[in-house]
Design an enzyme around this catalytic site. Sequence first.
Site, PDB file in Angstrom:
ATOM      1  N   ASN A  96     -68.556 -53.819  77.745  1.00 22.85           N
ATOM      2  CA  ASN A  96     -69.604 -52.729  77.180  1.00 22.85           C
ATOM      3  C   ASN A  96     -71.227 -53.021  77.509  1.00 22.85           C
ATOM      4  O   ASN A  96     -71.667 -53.989  77.260  1.00 22.85           O
ATOM      5  CB  ASN A  96     -69.607 -52.609  75.520  1.00 22.85           C
ATOM      6  CG  ASN A  96     -70.620 -52.118  74.731  1.00 22.85           C
ATOM      7  OD1 ASN A  96     -71.191 -51.257  75.132  1.00 22.85           O
ATOM      8  ND2 ASN A  96     -70.501 -52.789  73.511  1.00 22.85           N
ATOM      9  N   GLU A 459     -82.550 -32.253  60.010  1.00 22.29           N
ATOM     10  CA  GLU A 459     -81.717 -33.590  59.757  1.00 22.29           C
ATOM     11  C   GLU A 459     -79.975 -32.143  59.270  1.00 22.29           C
ATOM     12  O   GLU A 459     -79.530 -32.752  60.260  1.00 22.29           O
ATOM     13  CB  GLU A 459     -81.993 -34.197  58.093  1.00 22.29           C
ATOM     14  CG  GLU A 459     -80.534 -35.575  57.880  1.00 22.29           C
ATOM     15  CD  GLU A 459     -80.284 -36.285  59.024  1.00 22.29           C
ATOM     16  OE1 GLU A 459     -80.731 -36.163  60.057  1.00 22.29           O
ATOM     17  OE2 GLU A 459     -79.070 -36.264  59.133  1.00 22.29           O
TER      18      GLU A 459
END
Length: 587
Positions: A96, A459
Amino acid sequence: MCGIVGMTGERGAAGSVYERLKLLEYRGYDSAGVASLDGGKFFVSKRRGRVYSLGGEIKHLHGHTAIGHTRWATHGKPCDENAHPHVLGKFAIVHNGIIENYAELQEKYFKGVQFNSETDSEVAVRLLNYFYDKDPLTAVKKTVDEIAGSYALVVMCADFDGIIVAKNKNPVIIGYGNGVNYCASDAPALAGLCDDISVLSDGDIAVLTDKKIEVYDGNLEPVMREKLKNPALCAELDLGSCPHYMLKEINEVPTSITKTCQAFICTYDNIKSYLSGIKRIIITGCGTAYNSGLIGKRYFESFARVPVEVETAGEFRYKNPVIDKKTAVIAISQSGETADTVEAAKLVKSLGGKVIAVTNSPYSELTRVADAVVPVEAGQEICVAATKSYTGQIAALYLLALTLCGGDVEAGAKKLVAASELCFQLIQRLDICTLADACARSDGVFFLGRDLDCAVATEGSLKLKEISYIPSEGYPAGELKHGTLALIDIRTVSVVIITDEYLAPKSLNAVEQILSRKGKVAVVTNIKDVTKKLDGKVNIIEIPDCDKYLSPLLSAVVVQLLAYKTSLLLGRDPDKPRNLAKSVTVE
Ligand code: M6R
């Protein structure tokens, strides 16, 4: 951003790794793979797509040591060849992160060699073989010494019955079991498996066998890493009767607010001491965390009259910011692992500044960098779209602002608890289907508001576009006539949030301007007069009346449920939007 699991010491380890990987899919779901080790031989299953697509093959992966990976593609498209684990010669790896110098390493060590994948990670498995001389730990050390960039690298070697884990700038924890030891990108993967975990530090290399775990620093000197209680609870990962984590997590918005209040009261004295002498605040974060910062700015400026700048972490960290001893930088992050936010916090520290972390992840990298931590107690958030963490962050920022101005924090917490009760009632009764249907059929959805309502509009727009893929914009209602009005027509929907009586007449002007261009309008409001004026003209979503500063909590629930329902109407998976992953641990 990519999920990793490894375990050694368990019969049928591949099956357990496979099950645990499913719990990390929020970190990426472009491809998945598991490799096991048995008698010096590797067994591998990997392919493009979700973890469950490996199901039929897992029983053929023998051995009691296994590693697995669920990928969010950075280098190389999502396909079978680019899926991890990468298995070659004596080694199998999952990675990762980003190996920034992979092209240089390829040129230096493997000129003319045909690689099997387009990934940056493949160079790591080749380097391991290149450096291997009977000692896998040394090979790992020599490999990571060559790598520039970020990695959580989990390695199996055919000659060693265990796992080696190396970490730099990407999260990885190790778990202490009974005759079995584990590693994972995040605690949920180990929920119920082990009580104790350690968080590895940058430069660490851990060697896991079924009997013990040894951790070494970057000089291969043995080091101790604090044992912590595994924070992940199986119950939190259970969907219960909810079809999606997103809905489950919206239902948990009230609890996220109340628990954040309780946690804040417990840490109040500590937090207060860090705020003394602060004359300027910079708030930073990414995505939803940045959006909650927009609300925080309003709290700090209104309550404490302290000037606040809010900047996305990806911008802030490259701007040579002006930091002094009277400036506090508030870094907001649900995961506490977002690369831009963590690096921004490190930059502030290097400039001698103070960092206050507002985070939902108590053991994250951000908490280790920060001087003080304001806990958000939203509980594990699995859905890629942030919901309950947003409202938890708002609650924490509200109390933080009250603390800075010397206000009555206990009274503030009581108001928040009352608002959380209103959120609960709203979630129970809200019928958003008509509006969701209009959004699902539209060409674009605009979210508008003024002041705090504008912050929620921003948002709302992020949430909708993220999980429905409908183009959307959130912006100040007053800006409509300065450009965006050109986009309004019968195929668009505008969601106008109006919760401030003083500003309501101004926002109503915007509503009229949209209606006169034949745009569809829905108004989210708790003002009776607004409802009266617009009755019959627009779709009205009434929300309960509450303290002006806390109404964002209620309108947030509306825009979250709107995004959720719209996503479902369009046949999307709200928990796993395309191209995205939850913890963005790369730049
Ligand atoms: O873990 P963080 O709060 O640092 O994550 C920041 C953003 O990546 C995150 O809020 C993202 O925007 C969400 N998917 C939005 O729903």
